[in-house]
Design a protein around this motif. Structure first.
Motif, short mmCIF file in Angstrom:
data_model
loop_
_atom_site.label_atom_id
_atom_site.label_comp_id
_atom_site.label_asym_id
_atom_site.label_seq_id
_atom_site.Cartn_x
_atom_site.Cartn_y
_atom_site.Cartn_z
N ASP A 260 0.84 -1.19 0.00
CA ASP A 260 0.00 0.00 0.00
C ASP A 260 0.88 1.25 0.00
OD1 ASP A 260 0.86 0.40 2.64
OD2 ASP A 260 -1.09 -0.05 3.54
N LYS A 261 0.26 2.44 0.09
CA LYS A 261 1.00 3.70 0.03
C LYS A 261 2.02 3.85 1.15
CE LYS A 261 -3.04 5.69 -0.46
NZ LYS A 261 -4.09 6.68 -0.35
N GLU A 262 1.76 3.19 2.28
CA GLU A 262 2.68 3.27 3.41
C GLU A 262 3.74 2.16 3.38
OE1 GLU A 262 -0.82 3.57 4.09
OE2 GLU A 262 -0.51 5.73 3.93
N GLY A 263 3.72 1.34 2.35
CA GLY A 263 4.73 0.28 2.22
C GLY A 263 4.37 -1.02 2.91
N ARG A 264 3.16 -1.14 3.42
CA ARG A 264 2.74 -2.37 4.09
C ARG A 264 2.34 -3.42 3.06
NH1 ARG A 264 -1.03 1.15 8.06
NH2 ARG A 264 -1.87 1.60 6.01
N VAL A 265 2.70 -4.67 3.33
CA VAL A 265 2.39 -5.77 2.41
C VAL A 265 0.91 -6.12 2.53
CG1 VAL A 265 2.83 -8.17 1.81
CG2 VAL A 265 4.72 -6.71 2.54
N LEU A 266 0.22 -6.12 1.38
CA LEU A 266 -1.19 -6.49 1.33
C LEU A 266 -1.37 -7.87 0.71
CD1 LEU A 266 -2.69 -3.11 0.10
CD2 LEU A 266 -2.52 -3.97 2.44
N ILE A 267 -0.45 -8.25 -0.18
CA ILE A 267 -0.53 -9.54 -0.84
C ILE A 267 0.87 -10.01 -1.21
CG2 ILE A 267 -0.91 -8.49 -3.12
CD1 ILE A 267 -2.75 -10.99 -3.68
N ALA A 268 1.08 -11.31 -1.16
CA ALA A 268 2.35 -11.90 -1.59
C ALA A 268 2.07 -13.22 -2.30
CB ALA A 268 3.26 -12.15 -0.38
N LEU A 269 2.77 -13.42 -3.41
CA LEU A 269 2.75 -14.69 -4.13
C LEU A 269 4.20 -15.04 -4.41
CD1 LEU A 269 1.40 -17.03 -5.68
CD2 LEU A 269 1.34 -15.54 -7.68
#
Length: 120
Positions: free
Chosen positions: A98-107
């Motif tokens: 997201d805009k703050e650099g937090r991971v929302l999804i990983a594959l």
């Protein structure tokens, strides 16, 4: 990680076709979502070191991107991907931040199992 280069990611996906692989798929809006607004609920999916084989892998979009993997009996896809890297073990890591650099999804795709996670 760096911003996704669609041509390079597609090249790596093509290199994994019809191989026995391990995958990691994770989605999360994180616990921080419930701190911002009371109506939000925290959601998460976590799958690690399951085996997969696909005969078609495609990355689409103009950013954020979507990767679809066609399996023998259906599809696996991840949407919202923004960044990527390849490790020294040739593991393909894709993530959406997201805009703050937090991971929302990983594959993540690998020919060998991913390291165990000691605690969640």
């Amino acid at each position: 990680m760096e911003q996704i280069n669609i041509l390079k990611v597609q090249e790596y996906l093509n290199g994994f076709i019809n191989e026995n692989l391990y995958f990691h798929l994770e989605t999360s809006n994180g616990a921080y979502s419930t701190l911002e607004e009371d109506e939000n609920i925290s959601i998460c999916t976590f799958i690690r070191n399951n085996k997969i084989q696909f005969d078609r892998g495609v990355i689409t979009g103009e950013g954020p991107y979507r990767v679809g993997l066609r399996l023998a009996e259906g599809w696996l896809y991840a949407e919202g991907l923004t960044d990527w890297e390849v490790t020294e073990r040739q593991q393909l890591l894709l993530a959406g931040h997201d805009k703050e650099g937090r991971v929302l999804i990983a594959l993540e795709l690998s020919r060998e199992p991913f390291h165990a996670i000691k605690s969640l």
